[in-house]
Design a protein around this motif. Sequence first.
Motif, PDB file in Angstrom:
ATOM      1  N   LEU A 110       0.819  -1.443  -0.351  1.00 39.56           N
ATOM      2  CA  LEU A 110       0.051   0.520   0.280  1.00 39.56           C
ATOM      3  C   LEU A 110       1.197   1.278   0.108  1.00 39.56           C
ATOM      4  CD1 LEU A 110      -3.410  -1.101   2.918  1.00 39.56           C
ATOM      5  CD2 LEU A 110      -3.173  -0.485   0.130  1.00 39.56           C
ATOM      6  N   MET A 111       0.782   2.830  -0.812  1.00 39.81           N
ATOM      7  CA  MET A 111       1.144   3.762  -0.998  1.00 39.81           C
ATOM      8  C   MET A 111       0.263   4.815  -0.388  1.00 39.81           C
ATOM      9  SD  MET A 111       4.199   3.015  -1.695  1.00 39.81           S
ATOM     10  CE  MET A 111       5.209   4.979  -2.505  1.00 39.81           C
ATOM     11  N   ILE A 112       0.271   5.846   0.353  1.00 39.54           N
ATOM     12  CA  ILE A 112      -0.723   5.931   1.133  1.00 39.54           C
ATOM     13  C   ILE A 112      -0.502   7.828   0.234  1.00 39.54           C
ATOM     14  CG2 ILE A 112      -1.279   7.904   2.940  1.00 39.54           C
ATOM     15  CD1 ILE A 112      -0.657   4.761   4.834  1.00 39.54           C
ATOM     16  N   GLU A 113      -1.368   7.884  -0.526  1.00 35.06           N
ATOM     17  CA  GLU A 113      -1.474   9.204  -0.342  1.00 35.06           C
ATOM     18  C   GLU A 113      -1.248  10.690  -0.657  1.00 35.06           C
ATOM     19  OE1 GLU A 113      -2.910  11.605  -4.986  1.00 35.06           O
ATOM     20  OE2 GLU A 113      -4.171   9.863  -4.607  1.00 35.06           O
ATOM     21  N   ILE A 114      -0.778  11.533  -0.687  1.00 33.47           N
ATOM     22  CA  ILE A 114      -0.764  12.834   0.295  1.00 33.47           C
ATOM     23  C   ILE A 114      -1.153  13.502  -0.891  1.00 33.47           C
ATOM     24  CG2 ILE A 114       0.944  14.097   2.110  1.00 33.47           C
ATOM     25  CD1 ILE A 114       0.146  11.506   2.961  1.00 33.47           C
ATOM     26  N   ASP A 115      -1.998  14.800   0.085  1.00 34.63           N
ATOM     27  CA  ASP A 115      -2.388  15.705  -1.019  1.00 34.63           C
ATOM     28  C   ASP A 115      -0.692  17.125  -0.893  1.00 34.63           C
ATOM     29  OD1 ASP A 115      -2.776  18.325  -1.998  1.00 34.63           O
ATOM     30  OD2 ASP A 115      -4.655  18.186  -0.549  1.00 34.63           O
ATOM     31  N   SER A 116      -0.111  17.442  -1.714  1.00 34.06           N
ATOM     32  CA  SER A 116       0.891  18.357  -1.590  1.00 34.06           C
ATOM     33  C   SER A 116       0.971  19.732  -1.985  1.00 34.06           C
ATOM     34  CB  SER A 116       2.121  17.958  -2.162  1.00 34.06           C
ATOM     35  OG  SER A 116       1.962  17.795  -3.691  1.00 34.06           O
ATOM     36  N   GLY A 117      -0.460  19.647  -2.388  1.00 27.80           N
ATOM     37  CA  GLY A 117      -1.189  21.238  -3.182  1.00 27.80           C
ATOM     38  C   GLY A 117      -1.520  21.509  -4.010  1.00 27.80           C
ATOM     39  N   HIS A 118      -1.786  19.997  -4.727  1.00 31.64           N
ATOM     40  CA  HIS A 118      -3.329  20.165  -6.031  1.00 31.64           C
ATOM     41  C   HIS A 118      -4.250  19.668  -5.883  1.00 31.64           C
ATOM     42  CE1 HIS A 118      -3.801  19.853  -9.864  1.00 31.64           C
ATOM     43  NE2 HIS A 118      -4.300  18.422 -10.135  1.00 31.64           N
ATOM     44  N   HIS A 119      -4.242  19.434  -4.373  1.00 36.66           N
ATOM     45  CA  HIS A 119      -5.923  19.353  -4.441  1.00 36.66           C
ATOM     46  C   HIS A 119      -6.856  18.813  -4.729  1.00 36.66           C
ATOM     47  CE1 HIS A 119      -4.248  22.304  -1.033  1.00 36.66           C
ATOM     48  NE2 HIS A 119      -4.144  23.618  -2.091  1.00 36.66           N
ATOM     49  N   ASP A 127      -3.253  13.609   8.151  1.00 35.57           N
ATOM     50  CA  ASP A 127      -4.286  12.321   8.293  1.00 35.57           C
ATOM     51  C   ASP A 127      -3.696  10.744   7.805  1.00 35.57           C
ATOM     52  OD1 ASP A 127      -6.335  13.995   9.480  1.00 35.57           O
ATOM     53  OD2 ASP A 127      -6.543  14.855   7.600  1.00 35.57           O
ATOM     54  N   ALA A 128      -2.406  10.666   7.406  1.00 33.79           N
ATOM     55  CA  ALA A 128      -1.884   9.607   6.882  1.00 33.79           C
ATOM     56  C   ALA A 128      -2.110   8.471   7.802  1.00 33.79           C
ATOM     57  CB  ALA A 128       0.066   9.996   6.065  1.00 33.79           C
ATOM     58  N   LEU A 129      -2.037   9.074   9.038  1.00 34.62           N
ATOM     59  CA  LEU A 129      -1.658   7.878  10.076  1.00 34.62           C
ATOM     60  C   LEU A 129      -2.889   6.954  10.310  1.00 34.62           C
ATOM     61  CD1 LEU A 129      -0.209   6.509  12.512  1.00 34.62           C
ATOM     62  CD2 LEU A 129      -0.435   8.161  13.946  1.00 34.62           C
ATOM     63  N   ASP A 130      -3.661   7.596  10.493  1.00 35.37           N
ATOM     64  CA  ASP A 130      -4.997   7.124  10.523  1.00 35.37           C
ATOM     65  C   ASP A 130      -5.402   5.267   9.276  1.00 35.37           C
ATOM     66  OD1 ASP A 130      -5.910   8.326  12.662  1.00 35.37           O
ATOM     67  OD2 ASP A 130      -7.446   9.488  11.274  1.00 35.37           O
ATOM     68  N   ILE A 131      -4.941   5.658   8.076  1.00 35.97           N
ATOM     69  CA  ILE A 131      -4.748   5.271   6.816  1.00 35.97           C
ATOM     70  C   ILE A 131      -4.559   4.214   7.214  1.00 35.97           C
ATOM     71  CG2 ILE A 131      -4.346   5.425   4.254  1.00 35.97           C
ATOM     72  CD1 ILE A 131      -5.513   8.179   4.311  1.00 35.97           C
ATOM     73  N   ALA A 132      -2.629   4.337   7.956  1.00 33.25           N
ATOM     74  CA  ALA A 132      -2.037   3.485   7.540  1.00 33.25           C
ATOM     75  C   ALA A 132      -2.226   2.248   9.075  1.00 33.25           C
ATOM     76  CB  ALA A 132      -0.289   3.803   8.472  1.00 33.25           C
ATOM     77  N   GLU A 133      -3.025   2.601  10.296  1.00 31.24           N
ATOM     78  CA  GLU A 133      -3.363   2.104  10.879  1.00 31.24           C
ATOM     79  C   GLU A 133      -4.406   1.129  10.672  1.00 31.24           C
ATOM     80  OE1 GLU A 133      -4.352   4.602  14.011  1.00 31.24           O
ATOM     81  OE2 GLU A 133      -2.292   4.851  14.959  1.00 31.24           O
ATOM     82  N   ALA A 134      -5.314   2.072   9.822  1.00 26.65           N
ATOM     83  CA  ALA A 134      -6.449   0.409   9.233  1.00 26.65           C
ATOM     84  C   ALA A 134      -5.569  -0.388   8.672  1.00 26.65           C
ATOM     85  CB  ALA A 134      -6.922   1.743   8.687  1.00 26.65           C
ATOM     86  N   ALA A 135      -4.886   0.070   7.556  1.00 27.25           N
ATOM     87  CA  ALA A 135      -4.020  -1.126   6.351  1.00 27.25           C
ATOM     88  C   ALA A 135      -3.863  -2.279   8.247  1.00 27.25           C
ATOM     89  CB  ALA A 135      -3.167  -0.575   5.983  1.00 27.25           C
ATOM     90  N   ARG A 171       7.555  11.053   8.864  1.00 26.37           N
ATOM     91  CA  ARG A 171       7.997  11.775  10.082  1.00 26.37           C
ATOM     92  C   ARG A 171       7.523  11.277  10.617  1.00 26.37           C
ATOM     93  NH1 ARG A 171       6.108  14.641  13.070  1.00 26.37           N
ATOM     94  NH2 ARG A 171       5.434  16.292  12.068  1.00 26.37           N
ATOM     95  N   ILE A 172       5.789  11.191   9.788  1.00 23.04           N
ATOM     96  CA  ILE A 172       4.511  11.292  11.351  1.00 23.04           C
ATOM     97  C   ILE A 172       4.433   9.424  10.961  1.00 23.04           C
ATOM     98  CG2 ILE A 172       2.395  10.880  11.722  1.00 23.04           C
ATOM     99  CD1 ILE A 172       1.894  13.841  10.512  1.00 23.04           C
ATOM    100  N   LEU A 173       4.385   9.196  10.193  1.00 26.13           N
ATOM    101  CA  LEU A 173       4.525   7.367  10.333  1.00 26.13           C
ATOM    102  C   LEU A 173       5.137   6.652  10.756  1.00 26.13           C
ATOM    103  CD1 LEU A 173       2.889   7.032   6.916  1.00 26.13           C
ATOM    104  CD2 LEU A 173       1.502   7.046   8.631  1.00 26.13           C
ATOM    105  N   ARG A 174       7.015   6.877  10.900  1.00 24.41           N
ATOM    106  CA  ARG A 174       7.597   6.604  11.052  1.00 24.41           C
ATOM    107  C   ARG A 174       7.344   6.628  12.583  1.00 24.41           C
ATOM    108  NH1 ARG A 174      12.023   8.199   6.187  1.00 24.41           N
ATOM    109  NH2 ARG A 174      11.994   6.644   5.109  1.00 24.41           N
ATOM    110  N   GLU A 175       7.109   7.969  13.145  1.00 24.89           N
ATOM    111  CA  GLU A 175       7.564   8.281  14.206  1.00 24.89           C
ATOM    112  C   GLU A 175       6.532   7.369  15.176  1.00 24.89           C
ATOM    113  OE1 GLU A 175       6.825  11.987  15.911  1.00 24.89           O
ATOM    114  OE2 GLU A 175       8.400  12.784  14.871  1.00 24.89           O
ATOM    115  N   ALA A 176       5.086   6.399  14.080  1.00 31.52           N
ATOM    116  CA  ALA A 176       4.247   5.361  15.224  1.00 31.52           C
ATOM    117  C   ALA A 176       4.808   4.186  14.498  1.00 31.52           C
ATOM    118  CB  ALA A 176       2.964   6.063  13.801  1.00 31.52           C
ATOM    119  N   GLY A 177       6.269   3.879  14.493  1.00 29.98           N
ATOM    120  CA  GLY A 177       6.446   2.133  13.580  1.00 29.98           C
ATOM    121  C   GLY A 177       6.309   1.827  12.051  1.00 29.98           C
ATOM    122  N   PHE A 178       6.365   2.509  11.828  1.00 28.50           N
ATOM    123  CA  PHE A 178       5.783   1.856  10.211  1.00 28.50           C
ATOM    124  C   PHE A 178       6.919   2.376   9.327  1.00 28.50           C
ATOM    125  CE2 PHE A 178       1.530   3.050  11.834  1.00 28.50           C
ATOM    126  CZ  PHE A 178       1.062   1.965  11.364  1.00 28.50           C
ATOM    127  N   ALA A 179       7.654   0.739   8.721  1.00 25.02           N
ATOM    128  CA  ALA A 179       8.927   0.618   7.999  1.00 25.02           C
ATOM    129  C   ALA A 179       8.175   1.932   7.374  1.00 25.02           C
ATOM    130  CB  ALA A 179       9.209  -0.161   7.781  1.00 25.02           C
TER     131      ALA A 179
END
Length: 366
Positions: free
Chosen positions: A132-141, A149-157, A196-204
Amino acid sequence: MALIPAGTSTPQIIIDVAQLEKNIDKMAQRVASQGLKLRPHAKTHKMLEVASRQLDAGAAGLTVATVGEALSFALQGVAKIFIAYPLWVNESQAERILELIKRAKLSIGTDSVQAVEQMARMLGEQASKIRLMIEIDSGHHRSGVSPRDALDIAEAARDAGMRVNGVFTFPGHSYNPDGIDCAVNDEHKALAEATRILREAGFAIKRISGGSTPTAALSDNSVLTEVRPGVYVFGDAQQFELGRTGFDEIALTVAATVVSRHEGDEQIPRRIVVDAGSKILGSDRPSWATGYGRIAECPDARISALSEHHATVLWPENLDLPDYGQQLQVIPNHVCQAVNLVDSVLAVHADGTSELWDVAARGLNY
């Protein structure tokens, strides 16, 4: 640009194979020199002949937009595929994804907890094989979530037994003459924060994926691990007007014939009409573009209007109008659209020989 072979019926997409190969090699070398991997977007070309050249030049795999595109390339032997799209997996897609897993290492984009849970339901035990690759909005909207909000998705996965392999974004606001530098900075900032947020939560987080054709040359490995440009293989009028490619680097044109010509007067514009309209050029015209495409033989000409089978070309006053029957090479604004409108293209080699290449993944928009 390759010359139009004698006897070519128009309109016809022409590929200059030598220039195509130069473009592929140039991007491969540039990205490698930046310490990045190249995972080019194959929705631009949809052809095995182009994909093979990209992989031979060192690409880490292919990026696609749909399950259909992915399966088309997997059936032709491509071993690593990333569907960079937030799929909502239905029964039909699930069947084809399960077939894909047998043939290729598969990554899939997502941008919601709900989509992750749906994917897990539809794929069952095989869901664990998806990267899984989590898509991040970097300004294109468009699609994508904020980094926080990526962490909630990673935890659900994780709860669903699925692997989060990385994050990605599309800096689409780079498609603006004044937006490229800003888009690069936004891309790096958003992906760095999400990582950073995902790695701090333990995701590689192994893959940090960005890049478009306008931004790929400006990206580096300070944040990213890979980029996914697509249009660079051919170039188009948009990339030329953005300053990301030169006229001499364009590898795809549409051969068209002059079917009408008018000298004009004070009330009526001086113009020609060629037989390549929106049904082969596509109809994209960004607000900043100077027309609906460009003419290779006359950089100062402008395509002012498109109908389904007509392109109206305003011709400079200081140049003679092309004659009836003369064939010209039209550079589409958006090459991805043009390729998706035809079943095959005419590939012209440096020695003048030519062959038809099938657009094998054409129309697989599902």
